[in-house]
Design a protein around this motif. Structure first.
Motif, PDB file in Angstrom:
ATOM      1  N   ASP A  91      -0.435  -2.642  -6.760  1.00 17.53           N
ATOM      2  CA  ASP A  91      -1.705  -3.350  -6.862  1.00 17.53           C
ATOM      3  C   ASP A  91      -1.378  -4.839  -6.993  1.00 17.53           C
ATOM      4  O   ASP A  91      -0.592  -5.217  -7.869  1.00 17.53           O
ATOM      5  CB  ASP A  91      -2.458  -2.857  -8.100  1.00 17.53           C
ATOM      6  N   GLU A  96       0.834  -1.209   0.000  1.00 12.35           N
ATOM      7  CA  GLU A  96       0.000   0.000   0.000  1.00 12.35           C
ATOM      8  C   GLU A  96       0.865   1.253   0.000  1.00 12.35           C
ATOM      9  O   GLU A  96       0.596   2.201  -0.736  1.00 12.35           O
ATOM     10  CB  GLU A  96      -0.941  -0.007   1.205  1.00 12.35           C
ATOM     11  N   ARG A  97       1.930   1.256   0.814  1.00 11.83           N
ATOM     12  CA  ARG A  97       2.838   2.413   0.858  1.00 11.83           C
ATOM     13  C   ARG A  97       3.511   2.657  -0.482  1.00 11.83           C
ATOM     14  O   ARG A  97       3.765   3.789  -0.870  1.00 11.83           O
ATOM     15  CB  ARG A  97       3.923   2.205   1.921  1.00 11.83           C
ATOM     16  N   GLY A 145       2.229   1.804  -3.364  1.00 11.08           N
ATOM     17  CA  GLY A 145       1.233   1.967  -4.419  1.00 11.08           C
ATOM     18  C   GLY A 145       1.174   0.772  -5.354  1.00 11.08           C
ATOM     19  O   GLY A 145       0.853   0.930  -6.528  1.00 11.08           O
TER      20      GLY A 145
END
Length: 112
Positions: free
Chosen positions: A104, A99-100, A102
């Motif tokens: 997917d 998540e940090r 970015g």
């Protein structure tokens, strides 16, 4: 994996991986303590302690004077334990890092 983790636990993880990958199939004998110690460059007492963990967990059975054998179902039990450990302890950290960054998860299969 922590560098401060005891050697016998690191060795136990290597043996568990070998069982799950079929290097030591169910019903087959594990290498002797001395043989595995020589192969790994480890102290035989360290190997014995790692083997004792498998015996305590019911993943191997000892045949006196013969050796230790991987019991039926050991590989699947180890996989289930490893999956649970991964999902509880490693995945949350990996997901957070993704998540940090970015990332997917769907993109990861495309980069494989």
């Amino acid at each position: 994996m922590s560098p401060n983790r005891p050697v016998y636990l690191k060795l136990r993880d290597q043996i568990a991986a070998a069982i799950m990958l079929g290097k030591y199939p169910e019903g087959e004998m594990l290498p002797s303590v001395r043989a595995l110690a020589a192969e790994q460059g480890a102290n035989p007492l360290t190997v014995a302690k790692a083997y004792q963990q498998f015996q305590n967990d019911g993943l191997v059975e000892v045949q006196r004077g013969v050796g230790m054998y991987v019991v039926k179902g050991a590989a699947e039990r180890l996989r289930a334990r490893e999956r649970d450990l991964f999902l509880r302890e490693e995945w949350p950290e990996i997901r957070s890092r993704m998540e940090r960054l970015g990332l997917d998860p769907a993109e990861l299969t495309l980069r494989g």
